[in-house]
Design an enzyme around this catalytic site. Structure first.
Site, PDB file in Angstrom:
ATOM      1  CG  ASP A 137      -5.016   5.418   9.471  1.00 46.88           C
ATOM      2  OD1 ASP A 137      -6.198   5.124   9.247  1.00 46.88           O
ATOM      3  OD2 ASP A 137      -4.059   4.690   9.160  1.00 46.88           O
ATOM      4  CE  LYS A 177      -3.057   2.597   3.129  1.00 46.43           C
ATOM      5  NZ  LYS A 177      -2.085   3.596   3.645  1.00 46.43           N
TER       6      LYS A 177
END
Length: 434
Positions: A121, A22
């Site tokens: 996040d 990722k």
């Protein structure tokens, strides 16, 4: 909002192949903006964050062709600069942390870019200062509209410069490198990040015609070129997912083989799990994790309690500390987990305490874990995934726990782990998406 229902306490068995990385994908995909020629990228993970970035590139005018399940061809020969002024672009940028890495390529090739404060996040402060300070040293002019909209331009082009980064930011280094490859003259970046994913980006750029020396070190020297060409690139497997699967095998007493791991690129990850007492066997490029009834934490030579902490590469990646903390809850012994980089990443431990784990949260950065040595299993509860890495750590805890667990907000897990419920079910996990 989706949730996972997990019936824990079942040992798993089988083989699993890690997805593409990722964190590499978010850099590599932005690099396609540096050339008008086709760039083919393979081993792209099918996850939310990556798919959102591909959608953003497509809406910016990049031609996107899907050649297979994990391979795409990109061509940025008609980028729509006016799209940067649209409300849709602003909404897309806010929804994705990785959008910040379009700044370097766009500024270098087109002379301007703008971006709202990107999402991602909620794990603590994640300032963008390193990105903008580096781009300004290359000649970018930064203006701030309101409190969260950045505009940067370079009407006379970028010029190489010497810079000492205030922190070895991976995404900051990536942005500066992508800007410098088309700048006039020589750029020297000291205290550069040198993670394998950043090395992958630099190697790809070299194949495109860039001149970069010092790849793999914290001192990069870049000679700017006038134009870059197309290339083909295959991404590394995701080291965080590999570590997650090692932790899963240990916590559930399972026998799992993790395939095609690119072991030389994993750094300290295997040895850190060995410090937790977990047995690993390298079989070619595969990692075999045998079923273990018990695993015992190492101590230092003087007998003092082990500390596991994150650090910039080649230190341990902070993205694995949540998983390591969960694995330690069923070890024999005590360990101090020290999360240096993000002050909100350990707050998920209250869910583990509710499950029966013995953890003392010392402060926002440190937690002491007293291992249960498999004598007392964790118990299933209902909980919520706060971010990608904590989410998968809670999933591992649920798979090892007695009884039924429900994990809500699993869209956070989906951002970083492709089809995780289906892949774990293939190993024998009792997991269902609600």
């Amino acid at each position: 909002m989706a949730a996972f229902e997990v019936i824990g306490g079942q040992p798993l068995k089988g083989e699993i192949v890690p997805q593409g990385a990722k964190n590499e994908a978010l850099q590599i995909l932005c690099a396609v903006l540096l050339t008008s020629e086709p760039v083919t990228i393979s081993n792209i993970p099918d996850i939310r964050d990556v798919n959102k970035l591909i959608e953003l590139l497509r809406d910016m005018g990049v031609k996107v062709g899907k050649l297979s399940t994990d391979t795409y061809r990109f061509q940025a020969d008609d980028v729509h600069l006016d799209y940067l002024d649209s409300e849709q672009f602003a909404a897309q940028g806010r929804a994705l942390r990785g959008s910040v890495m379009i700044l370097g390529p766009m500024l270098s090739r087109f002379g301007r870019c703008q971006l709202p404060k990107p999402g991602g996040d909620k794990i603590g402060r994640r300032p963008l200062d390193t990105h903008f300070l580096g781009l300004e040293k290359l000649g970018g002019k930064l203006t701030l509209e309101g409190t969260d909209f950045y505009k940067i331009s370079a009407e006379n082009g970028l010029k190489g410069a010497y810079m000492l980064l205030d922190e070895a930011s991976v995404t900051g280094t990536a942005n500066i490198v992508m800007a410098a490859v088309l700048a006039q003259g020589t750029t020297t970046i000291y205290n550069a990040a040198c993670e394998p994913y950043l090395q992958q980006l630099c190697k790809m750029l070299v194949r495109m015609g860039a001149k970069i020396n010092g790849i793999g070190s914290n001192l990069l020297t870049i000679e700017g070129v006038e134009v870059l060409g197309g290339t083909e690139h295959r991404m590394l497997p995701d080291m965080i997912e590999i570590g997650s699967f090692i932790g899963l095998a240990a916590m559930t007493g399972s026998e799992i083989t993790i395939k095609d791991c690119q072991i030389p690129e994993l750094g300290l990850i295997p040895d850190t799990f060995r410090k937790l007492g977990i047995e690993l066997e390298f079989r070619g490029d595969d990692i075999f994790v045998p079923a273990q009834d018990h695993y015992e934490l190492a101590t230092y030579l003087d007998g003092s309690i082990l500390t596991i902490s994150d650090h910039t590469w080649p230190g341990l990646t902070p993205d694995l500390l949540s998983v390591l903390l969960v694995v330690a809850t069923q070890a024999k012994g005590t360990v101090l987990i020290h999360q240096k980089m993000f002050e909100s990443r350990l707050f998920f431990v209250d869910k583990l305490i509710d499950m029966g784990a013995q953890i003392i949260l010392c402060d926002p950065h440190r937690a002491t874990v007293i291992g249960l040595d498999q004598r007392n299993k964790l118990r299933g509860i209902t909980m919520t995934s706060p971010d990608i890495r904590a989410g998968v750590a809670l999933l591992i805890a649920a798979l090892s726990a007695d009884g039924r667990s429900v994990i809500e907000n699993v869209e956070q897990i989906d951002r970083g782990y492709q089809f995780i419920d289906k892949r774990l079910a293939a190993l024998g996990a009792h997991i269902k998406r609600l």
